[in-house]
Design an enzyme around this catalytic site. Structure first.
Site, PDB file in Angstrom:
ATOM      1  N   ARG A  23      -1.678 -13.981  -3.926  1.00 45.25           N
ATOM      2  CA  ARG A  23      -0.939 -13.355  -2.815  1.00 45.25           C
ATOM      3  C   ARG A  23       0.571 -13.455  -3.010  1.00 45.25           C
ATOM      4  NH1 ARG A  23      -3.532 -12.546   2.341  1.00 45.25           N
ATOM      5  NH2 ARG A  23      -5.683 -12.047   1.887  1.00 45.25           N
ATOM      6  N   ARG A  27       4.011 -11.523   2.932  1.00 43.63           N
ATOM      7  CA  ARG A  27       4.934 -11.703   4.064  1.00 43.63           C
ATOM      8  C   ARG A  27       5.944 -12.834   3.921  1.00 43.63           C
ATOM      9  NH1 ARG A  27      -0.088 -11.516   7.926  1.00 43.63           N
ATOM     10  NH2 ARG A  27      -0.775 -12.543   6.025  1.00 43.63           N
ATOM     11  N   ARG A  36       7.298  -3.529   5.017  1.00 42.72           N
ATOM     12  CA  ARG A  36       6.216  -3.542   6.009  1.00 42.72           C
ATOM     13  C   ARG A  36       6.693  -3.133   7.409  1.00 42.72           C
ATOM     14  NH1 ARG A  36       2.856  -3.737   8.411  1.00 42.72           N
ATOM     15  NH2 ARG A  36       1.615  -5.591   8.747  1.00 42.72           N
ATOM     16  N   ASP A  72      -5.914  -4.415  -1.506  1.00 44.80           N
ATOM     17  CA  ASP A  72      -6.716  -5.402  -0.780  1.00 44.80           C
ATOM     18  C   ASP A  72      -8.161  -5.289  -1.225  1.00 44.80           C
ATOM     19  OD1 ASP A  72      -6.350  -7.363   1.616  1.00 44.80           O
ATOM     20  OD2 ASP A  72      -8.303  -6.421   1.864  1.00 44.80           O
ATOM     21  N   TYR A 149     -17.844  -9.396   4.697  1.00 42.19           N
ATOM     22  CA  TYR A 149     -17.010  -8.586   5.598  1.00 42.19           C
ATOM     23  C   TYR A 149     -17.793  -7.411   6.166  1.00 42.19           C
ATOM     24  CZ  TYR A 149     -12.829 -11.202   4.478  1.00 42.19           C
ATOM     25  OH  TYR A 149     -11.906 -12.215   4.358  1.00 42.19           O
TER      26      TYR A 149
HETATM   27  O1  CP3 Z   1      -2.206 -11.330  -4.551  1.00 38.26           O
HETATM   28  C1  CP3 Z   1      -1.465 -10.344  -4.326  1.00 38.26           C
HETATM   29  O2  CP3 Z   1      -0.230 -10.438  -4.175  1.00 38.26           O
HETATM   30  C2  CP3 Z   1      -2.090  -8.973  -4.328  1.00 38.26           C
HETATM   31  C3  CP3 Z   1      -2.476  -8.442  -3.077  1.00 38.26           C
HETATM   32  C4  CP3 Z   1      -3.695  -8.958  -2.321  1.00 38.26           C
HETATM   33  C5  CP3 Z   1      -3.795  -8.865  -0.908  1.00 38.26           C
HETATM   34  N1  CP3 Z   1      -5.034  -9.262  -0.535  1.00 38.26           N
HETATM   35  C6  CP3 Z   1      -2.722  -8.386  -0.032  1.00 38.26           C
HETATM   36  C7  CP3 Z   1      -2.798  -8.629   1.423  1.00 38.26           C
HETATM   37  C8  CP3 Z   1      -4.904  -9.477  -2.778  1.00 38.26           C
HETATM   38  C9  CP3 Z   1      -5.326  -9.828  -4.198  1.00 38.26           C
HETATM   39  C10 CP3 Z   1      -5.745  -9.668  -1.633  1.00 38.26           C
HETATM   40  C11 CP3 Z   1      -7.126 -10.176  -1.708  1.00 38.26           C
HETATM   41  C12 CP3 Z   1      -7.859 -10.440  -0.471  1.00 38.26           C
HETATM   42  N2  CP3 Z   1      -7.836  -9.738   0.700  1.00 38.26           N
HETATM   43  C13 CP3 Z   1      -8.823 -11.459  -0.330  1.00 38.26           C
HETATM   44  C14 CP3 Z   1      -9.263 -12.413  -1.418  1.00 38.26           C
HETATM   45  C15 CP3 Z   1      -8.298 -13.492  -1.639  1.00 38.26           C
HETATM   46  C16 CP3 Z   1      -8.084 -14.407  -0.449  1.00 38.26           C
HETATM   47  O3  CP3 Z   1      -6.946 -14.502  -0.014  1.00 38.26           O
HETATM   48  O4  CP3 Z   1      -9.068 -15.020  -0.037  1.00 38.26           O
HETATM   49  C17 CP3 Z   1      -9.336 -11.381   0.967  1.00 38.26           C
HETATM   50  C18 CP3 Z   1     -10.383 -12.292   1.580  1.00 38.26           C
HETATM   51  C19 CP3 Z   1      -8.713 -10.278   1.603  1.00 38.26           C
HETATM   52  C20 CP3 Z   1      -8.980  -9.770   2.976  1.00 38.26           C
HETATM   53  C21 CP3 Z   1      -7.788  -9.841   3.821  1.00 38.26           C
HETATM   54  N3  CP3 Z   1      -6.687  -9.036   3.671  1.00 38.26           N
HETATM   55  C22 CP3 Z   1      -7.576 -10.682   4.925  1.00 38.26           C
HETATM   56  C23 CP3 Z   1      -8.552 -11.721   5.437  1.00 38.26           C
HETATM   57  C24 CP3 Z   1      -6.327 -10.363   5.443  1.00 38.26           C
HETATM   58  C25 CP3 Z   1      -5.715 -10.907   6.710  1.00 38.26           C
HETATM   59  C26 CP3 Z   1      -5.164 -12.231   6.509  1.00 38.26           C
HETATM   60  C27 CP3 Z   1      -3.739 -12.120   6.118  1.00 38.26           C
HETATM   61  O5  CP3 Z   1      -3.349 -12.797   5.151  1.00 38.26           O
HETATM   62  O6  CP3 Z   1      -3.045 -11.362   6.782  1.00 38.26           O
HETATM   63  C28 CP3 Z   1      -5.756  -9.362   4.608  1.00 38.26           C
HETATM   64  C29 CP3 Z   1      -4.412  -8.733   4.736  1.00 38.26           C
HETATM   65  C30 CP3 Z   1      -3.518  -8.779   3.539  1.00 38.26           C
HETATM   66  N4  CP3 Z   1      -3.907  -8.586   2.247  1.00 38.26           N
HETATM   67  C31 CP3 Z   1      -2.099  -8.941   3.568  1.00 38.26           C
HETATM   68  C32 CP3 Z   1      -1.647  -8.836   2.248  1.00 38.26           C
HETATM   69  C33 CP3 Z   1      -0.225  -8.897   1.747  1.00 38.26           C
HETATM   70  C34 CP3 Z   1      -1.261  -9.122   4.799  1.00 38.26           C
HETATM   71  C35 CP3 Z   1      -1.074  -7.773   5.420  1.00 38.26           C
HETATM   72  C36 CP3 Z   1       0.227  -7.577   6.085  1.00 38.26           C
HETATM   73  O7  CP3 Z   1       1.222  -7.271   5.418  1.00 38.26           O
HETATM   74  O8  CP3 Z   1       0.250  -7.643   7.320  1.00 38.26           O
END
Ligand code: CP3
Length: 368
Positions: A23, A27, A36, A72, A149
């Site tokens: 990640r 943010r 964003r 994502d 999910y």
């Molecule tokens: O790693 C990176 O920089 C690449 C981008 C990336 C995101 N999500 C961006 C994201 C990757 C590789 C993921 C994977 C992901 N997404 C996983 C597996 C890894 C992990 O963290 O367990 C999972 C379970 C998700 C599902 C997901 N997406 C959730 C549960 C959430 C909400 C929680 C949160 O962190 O906000 C997201 C949203 C998300 N995915 C954001 C980002 C940057 C935040 C969105 C925003 O900008 O508001």
């Protein structure tokens, strides 16, 4: 090209331990927040120029040794025909979770070149813009984590709906997993063809399964994905003189004789390593709940490891962070290869200067 990351994946000698951060685009970075403010998260994922821009932000800001595609894990699930929303409070939500055969029958196995083309476009932009800097990692959710999910409709505490489907209607579960496994395989294949140089499978929730259930209901599908990717590559690799069926894009990966490293990350992996060992991946991502040397002992000497600093350790004072970085580097000296990372994604509240400091520490302390 800085290829320390790819070398460590393959277990080759490296001048220092490569590092990237799960990640790493997100943010905690002001540059990300700025973009964003203008677009919602899904629009960001689906706008190639913007997705490429936020992918590159942490390369400039942190000095990491790999880029990870900004997207994502739920993007291909939306393309399967499910309605996906991201709520500020609840995270991802599927409004109509999968509970019966009729809804599984309706699911599509998407053609990435059609419904997921924005991801492939992002990769192509990144191949051009990153060309001589760092490798690009593509990714997908692993089948079990995607299924949670789809079945729960979002994040869950005890994953009861998923386990009920596994235990009470195993045929439904198998039919669903079959479609997801095909989707993931096609999606990763398309990413590799578009130019990513490594892929990571995220099995964030597989640690909620008992070892026997992991072995029966999650691992076989991961293996299927990995075997399918490998068999495609051996076809490519065996066509030494024949031209490939579709020419690889400029800057694309499909170079003969080179296989794309596959990383498999499992959250709460400690009790599952004996099984994970057989998944076929080149690298196993380890969370922070186990000492990484113990994980290496279980995994054996033919696999590289990635990890495993607790994301919350980034809230310690810098000298204490350095102790922990040193400790991880010491514990990985016997590994075939080690890529430094956190044990899970960096948290939005994290001070950026501490992430920058960790990258600097890893490079300085591991220098040969
Ligand atoms: O790693 C990176 O920089 C690449 C981008 C990336 C995101 N999500 C961006 C994201 C990757 C590789 C993921 C994977 C992901 N997404 C996983 C597996 C890894 C992990 O963290 O367990 C999972 C379970 C998700 C599902 C997901 N997406 C959730 C549960 C959430 C909400 C929680 C949160 O962190 O906000 C997201 C949203 C998300 N995915 C954001 C980002 C940057 C935040 C969105 C925003 O900008 O508001």
């Amino acid at each position: 090209m800085n290829d320390t990351f790819l070398k460590a994946c393959r277990g080759e000698a490296v001048p220092y331990t490569p590092v990237w951060i799960m990640r790493q685009a997100g943010r905690y970075l002001k540059q990300y927040q700025k973009i964003r403010k203008k677009v919602d998260f899904l629009t960001l994922c689906k706008t190639p120029e913007l997705a490429a821009e936020v992918t590159i932000q942490p390369i400039d800001a942190l000095g990491v040794d790999a880029a990870i595609l900004f997207s994502d894990i739920l993007i291909p699930v939306e393309a399967m025909g499910m309605n996906l929303q991201f709520s500020e409070k609840k995270g991802p939500v599927f409004t109509k979770p999968i509970r019966d055969m009729a809804s599984i029958d309706k699911l599509i196995i998407p053609e990435p070149e059609e419904t997921l083309n924005f991801v492939l476009e992002t990769i192509k932009i990144l191949c051009r813009e990153l060309s001589n800097r760092v490798p690009l990692i593509g990714f997908s959710g692993a089948p079990f984590t995607l299924a949670t999910y789809m079945i729960e409709g979002g994040t869950s505490k005890n994953f009861l709906q998923t386990k009920k489907m596994i235990f009470q209607t195993p045929d439904l579960y198998a039919a669903l997993m079959d479609k997801i496994t095909h989707t993931v395989t096609k999606y990763l294949r398309a990413q590799i063809r578009a130019g990513v140089q490594a892929v990571q499978l995220f099995d964030t929730w597989a640690g909620v399964l008992s070892p026997r259930d992991y072995r029966d209901f999650a691992l076989p599908y991961v293996k299927r994905v990995i075997e399918a990717l490998r068999s495609e590559q051996s076809t490519v690799n065996s066509q030494q003189s024949a031209p490939p069926p579709t020419p690889p894009p400029r800057g694309g990966r499909v170079r003969e004789g080179v296989k794309t490293p596959i990383i498999y990350f499992v959250g709460e992996c400690a009790g599952l390593l004996e099984d994970i060992k057989n998944c076929g991946a080149d690298v196993i991502g380890i969370d922070w709940r186990i000492n990484i040397d113990e994980a290496i002992k279980s995994l054996g000497s033919s696999i590289s490891v990635q990890g495993n600093l607790d994301p919350c350790a980034l809230f310690l004072p810098k000298e204490k962070i350095e102790d922990r970085v040193k400790d991880i580097l010491n514990r990985t000296s016997s590994a075939r290869g080690h890529i430094f990372n956190l044990g899970h994604g960096v948290l939005p509240e994290t001070p950026v200067e501490n992430v920058v400091a960790v990258v600097e520490m890893v490079h300085r302390l591991s220098k040969k």
